[in-house]
Design a protein around this motif. Structure first.
Motif, short mmCIF file in Angstrom:
data_model
loop_
_atom_site.label_atom_id
_atom_site.label_comp_id
_atom_site.label_asym_id
_atom_site.label_seq_id
_atom_site.Cartn_x
_atom_site.Cartn_y
_atom_site.Cartn_z
N UNK A 197 0.83 -1.21 0.00
CA UNK A 197 0.00 0.00 0.00
C UNK A 197 0.86 1.26 0.00
N UNK A 198 1.97 1.24 0.74
CA UNK A 198 2.87 2.40 0.74
C UNK A 198 3.49 2.63 -0.62
N UNK A 199 3.66 1.56 -1.38
CA UNK A 199 4.23 1.68 -2.73
C UNK A 199 3.18 2.08 -3.75
N UNK A 200 1.94 2.31 -3.29
CA UNK A 200 0.88 2.77 -4.20
C UNK A 200 0.16 1.65 -4.92
N UNK A 201 0.33 0.41 -4.44
CA UNK A 201 -0.33 -0.72 -5.09
C UNK A 201 -1.46 -1.23 -4.21
N UNK A 202 -2.55 -1.68 -4.82
CA UNK A 202 -3.69 -2.15 -4.03
C UNK A 202 -3.42 -3.51 -3.42
N UNK A 203 -4.23 -3.87 -2.44
CA UNK A 203 -4.17 -5.21 -1.85
C UNK A 203 -5.41 -5.96 -2.31
N UNK A 204 -5.17 -7.00 -3.10
CA UNK A 204 -6.24 -7.83 -3.62
C UNK A 204 -6.11 -9.24 -3.02
N UNK A 205 -7.16 -10.09 -3.17
CA UNK A 205 -7.09 -11.43 -2.59
C UNK A 205 -5.83 -12.20 -3.01
#
Length: 351
Positions: free
Chosen positions: A89-97
């Protein structure tokens, strides 16, 4: 992580706690950015609930902290997973399953159910220390989810000819196509060629209507599905029309020299020994070739030698050819798929 933002931390007292599975433990994790913490928890705290259920821990939110309570081994695993997801998340990427599943396997050494995985040999782990592996395509960024997948992807980038062998659902073909798309859009190859033997899976389907494309497309559909995940529909259609991406049965490869191309042969266990030799000798200048297959799903007539087994026997000692193997622990579909594969493997005749 951003250099201006302190990393999430656990209290020093808890960090020093013994890592005995029988010892109750509470670890307090600090996540400085409350907005990212909300994303980490997921809608209605579903991400936390997933981790709680699989690891048999309790996760309590206290301001911008998360308290993880359970036995020492499981709280340590949960902490690793939460740290990894917060870093995304800090790197700007979402968290998906799929990212949560990847964190279980690669960061905590667990499978998708929370059970311990067999670790890769230490020598193999050395190649993983260089950092994250990402395969960038037009539509998404793909990351390996298991140690075996990570080694496989690295070998696909480093070797001109690679084999991926293992059960269904382990990402052999999906990752190979992703690497091919990445190399294509980066300009390393001019074409992508995807092929499969047109062998029916234990059923006689009879004559199919339509022209040649209509007849062979049902056999090729899994390859189309993978490409659609990585390239926008209009661009994919245009590339196929221009023959910069080809999807064709194995029989169509005879007589061709495949230069400056990324070539994938899927379901290779259903190629005969002669077909496999024919295909492997198509490799041309500037090309890379990937062979994927599952030795437990041979649909050839009785008595016909599988080209995959033959190639494995003959080529395994050639240093510049990589062989990567997958097991039920590498299945990234529904967790029941891994259980089904293990059940069938346990019932298979030995020897």
């Amino acid at each position: 992580m951003s250099p201006s933002t302190p990393p999430p931390s656990e209290t020093s007292a808890q960090a020093a706690a013994p890592k005995d599975r029988a010892t109750p433990s509470e670890v307090l994790l600090d996540f400085p950015d409350n907005r990212l913490l909300i994303e980490l928890c997921g809608e209605f705290d579903r991400n936390l609930a997933d981790i709680e259920q699989k690891l048999a821990v309790q996760i309590l939110r206290r301001g911008n902290h998360l308290a993880v309570i359970g036995d020492a081994f499981q709280t340590e695993a949960a902490s690793k997973i939460l740290h990894s997801l917060y870093g995304r998340l800090e790197a700007g990427r979402p968290v998906e399953p799929g990212d949560i599943d990847r964190a279980y396997r690669l960061d905590a050494g667990l499978d998708a159910t929370g059970a311990s995985l067999t670790r890769a040999p230490e020598g193999q782990m050395e190649m993983f220390k260089s950092g994250k592996i990402e395969i960038r395509t037009r539509k998404k960024t793909v990351e390996p989810r298991t140690a075996a997948q990570k080694a496989y992807v690295q070998n696909l980038f480093h070797n001109e000819l690679g084999f991926g062998i293992g059960p269904a659902g382990t990402g052999k073909t999906y990752l190979a196509v992703a690497v091919g798309v990445n190399m294509f859009i980066e300009g390393h190859v001019d074409r992508i060629i995807l092929s499969r033997p047109a062998v029916e899976a234990g059923e006689k389907l009879g004559y199919l209507p339509g022209d040649m494309k209509d007849k062979v497309d049902p056999y090729m559909q899994p390859l189309y599905d993978a490409l659609n995940d990585f390239l926008p529909g209009k661009q994919l259609a245009k590339l196929i029309e221009e023959k910069r991406i080809e999807i064709a049965p194995l029989a169509f490869m005879r007589g061709r020299t495949l230069a400056n191309a990324f070539v994938v042969l899927d379901e290779a266990q259903n190629a005969t020994a002669m077909q496999m030799k024919m295909f492997l000798t198509r490799l041309g200048e500037g090309s890379r070739m990937v062979i994927t297959g599952d030795r437990s799903q041979v649909d050839l007539p009785r008595g016909v030698t599988s080209g995959l087994a033959d190639a494995e026997r003959l080529l395994k000692t050639i240093p510049s050819i990589s062989f990567n193997y997958f097991t039920a622990d590498d299945v990234v579909r529904h967790p029941l798929v891994a259980a089904i594969i293990k059940a069938y493997d346990a019932d298979a005749p030995q020897g």
